[in-house]
Write a protein that holds these residues in place. Structure first.
Motif, PDB file in Angstrom:
ATOM      1  N   LEU A  74       1.267  -1.386   0.184  1.00 27.06           N
ATOM      2  CA  LEU A  74      -0.322  -0.302  -0.299  1.00 27.06           C
ATOM      3  C   LEU A  74       0.790   1.311  -0.181  1.00 27.06           C
ATOM      4  O   LEU A  74       0.661   2.674  -0.523  1.00 27.06           O
ATOM      5  N   ALA A  75       2.031   0.941   0.522  1.00 24.33           N
ATOM      6  CA  ALA A  75       3.205   1.941   0.620  1.00 24.33           C
ATOM      7  C   ALA A  75       3.647   2.980  -0.704  1.00 24.33           C
ATOM      8  O   ALA A  75       3.500   3.634  -1.425  1.00 24.33           O
ATOM      9  N   LEU A  76       4.214   1.713  -1.708  1.00 21.50           N
ATOM     10  CA  LEU A  76       4.428   1.852  -2.623  1.00 21.50           C
ATOM     11  C   LEU A  76       3.443   2.303  -3.736  1.00 21.50           C
ATOM     12  O   LEU A  76       3.527   2.766  -4.218  1.00 21.50           O
ATOM     13  N   TYR A  77       2.051   1.852  -3.253  1.00 20.00           N
ATOM     14  CA  TYR A  77       0.631   2.405  -4.023  1.00 20.00           C
ATOM     15  C   TYR A  77       1.015   3.375  -3.994  1.00 20.00           C
ATOM     16  O   TYR A  77       0.879   4.532  -4.639  1.00 20.00           O
ATOM     17  N   ALA A  78       0.705   3.679  -2.902  1.00 15.61           N
ATOM     18  CA  ALA A  78       0.860   5.839  -3.113  1.00 15.61           C
ATOM     19  C   ALA A  78       1.361   6.482  -2.733  1.00 15.61           C
ATOM     20  O   ALA A  78       1.447   7.048  -3.397  1.00 15.61           O
ATOM     21  N   GLY A 136      -0.309  15.669  -1.381  1.00 16.29           N
ATOM     22  CA  GLY A 136       0.490  15.452   0.122  1.00 16.29           C
ATOM     23  C   GLY A 136      -0.326  14.848   0.688  1.00 16.29           C
ATOM     24  O   GLY A 136      -0.254  13.995   1.429  1.00 16.29           O
ATOM     25  N   LEU A 137      -2.182  14.054   0.240  1.00 13.36           N
ATOM     26  CA  LEU A 137      -2.775  13.248   0.862  1.00 13.36           C
ATOM     27  C   LEU A 137      -2.050  11.624   0.432  1.00 13.36           C
ATOM     28  O   LEU A 137      -1.494  11.138   1.340  1.00 13.36           O
ATOM     29  N   SER A 138      -1.656  11.570  -0.852  1.00 15.27           N
ATOM     30  CA  SER A 138      -0.726  10.525  -0.694  1.00 15.27           C
ATOM     31  C   SER A 138       0.939   9.811   0.107  1.00 15.27           C
ATOM     32  O   SER A 138       0.565   8.801   0.353  1.00 15.27           O
ATOM     33  N   SER A 139       1.086  10.745  -0.285  1.00  9.11           N
ATOM     34  CA  SER A 139       2.238  11.066   0.852  1.00  9.11           C
ATOM     35  C   SER A 139       2.632  10.813   1.914  1.00  9.11           C
ATOM     36  O   SER A 139       2.634   9.935   2.581  1.00  9.11           O
ATOM     37  N   ASN A 140       1.449  11.533   3.189  1.00 12.17           N
ATOM     38  CA  ASN A 140       1.246  10.921   4.179  1.00 12.17           C
ATOM     39  C   ASN A 140       0.417   9.333   4.065  1.00 12.17           C
ATOM     40  O   ASN A 140       0.904   8.876   5.404  1.00 12.17           O
ATOM     41  N   MET A 141       0.136   8.873   3.083  1.00 11.98           N
ATOM     42  CA  MET A 141      -0.336   7.871   3.277  1.00 11.98           C
ATOM     43  C   MET A 141       0.487   6.604   3.023  1.00 11.98           C
ATOM     44  O   MET A 141       0.942   5.813   3.728  1.00 11.98           O
ATOM     45  N   ALA A 142       1.798   7.143   2.676  1.00 18.48           N
ATOM     46  CA  ALA A 142       2.710   6.296   1.902  1.00 18.48           C
ATOM     47  C   ALA A 142       3.666   6.980   3.204  1.00 18.48           C
ATOM     48  O   ALA A 142       3.905   4.809   3.737  1.00 18.48           O
ATOM     49  N   PHE A 154       2.413   7.229   6.219  1.00 20.35           N
ATOM     50  CA  PHE A 154       1.752   6.138   7.303  1.00 20.35           C
ATOM     51  C   PHE A 154       2.164   4.830   7.584  1.00 20.35           C
ATOM     52  O   PHE A 154       2.499   3.937   8.108  1.00 20.35           O
ATOM     53  N   TYR A 155       1.865   3.958   6.116  1.00 23.64           N
ATOM     54  CA  TYR A 155       1.940   2.684   5.313  1.00 23.64           C
ATOM     55  C   TYR A 155       3.295   1.989   6.367  1.00 23.64           C
ATOM     56  O   TYR A 155       3.217   0.881   6.807  1.00 23.64           O
ATOM     57  N   HIS A 156       4.178   3.593   5.544  1.00 22.56           N
ATOM     58  CA  HIS A 156       5.273   2.874   6.139  1.00 22.56           C
ATOM     59  C   HIS A 156       5.946   2.750   7.900  1.00 22.56           C
ATOM     60  O   HIS A 156       6.334   1.682   8.117  1.00 22.56           O
ATOM     61  N   ARG A 157       5.542   3.816   7.979  1.00 22.92           N
ATOM     62  CA  ARG A 157       5.190   3.827   9.584  1.00 22.92           C
ATOM     63  C   ARG A 157       4.731   2.471  10.373  1.00 22.92           C
ATOM     64  O   ARG A 157       5.192   1.751  11.321  1.00 22.92           O
ATOM     65  N   ARG A 158       3.063   2.492  10.193  1.00 21.76           N
ATOM     66  CA  ARG A 158       3.253   1.054  10.435  1.00 21.76           C
ATOM     67  C   ARG A 158       3.779   0.355  10.216  1.00 21.76           C
ATOM     68  O   ARG A 158       3.599  -0.803  11.291  1.00 21.76           O
ATOM     69  N   GLN A 159       4.509  -0.488   9.152  1.00 19.09           N
ATOM     70  CA  GLN A 159       5.269  -1.003   9.131  1.00 19.09           C
ATOM     71  C   GLN A 159       6.031  -1.653   9.995  1.00 19.09           C
ATOM     72  O   GLN A 159       6.267  -2.941  10.192  1.00 19.09           O
ATOM     73  N   ARG A 160       7.240  -0.838  10.796  1.00 24.64           N
ATOM     74  CA  ARG A 160       8.042  -0.465  10.693  1.00 24.64           C
ATOM     75  C   ARG A 160       7.156  -0.964  12.022  1.00 24.64           C
ATOM     76  O   ARG A 160       8.415  -1.734  13.077  1.00 24.64           O
ATOM     77  N   ALA A 161       6.489  -0.427  12.858  1.00 21.34           N
ATOM     78  CA  ALA A 161       6.175  -0.194  14.330  1.00 21.34           C
ATOM     79  C   ALA A 161       5.594  -2.007  14.371  1.00 21.34           C
ATOM     80  O   ALA A 161       6.273  -2.788  15.389  1.00 21.34           O
TER      81      ALA A 161
END
Length: 57
Positions: free
Chosen positions: A4-8, A38-44, A46-53
């Motif tokens: 999902l981060a890559l799509y964003a 801007g919205l898609s950058s924030n989504m990317a 978010f998904y990246h940080r969620r995966q790391r967590a």
């Protein structure tokens, strides 16, 4: 990186390209593309940080 981060990121890049083209043609619709980027950058991010967590904990 999650799918999902890559799509964003892909949507973000395409929105930036669309904004540049729109502004180059003198259209104010480019503002919408900038907001979408801007919205898609924030989504990317978010998904990246969620995966790391999830990987850490």
């Amino acid at each position: 990186m999650p799918r999902l981060a890559l799509y964003a990121i892909a949507v973000c890049v395409l929105a930036v390209v669309a904004a540049v083209i729109s502004f180059a043609q003198g259209r104010w619709l480019g503002i919408v593309w900038v907001l979408l980027a801007g919205l898609s950058s924030n989504m990317a991010w978010f998904y990246h940080r969620r995966q790391r967590a999830q990987a850490a904990g």
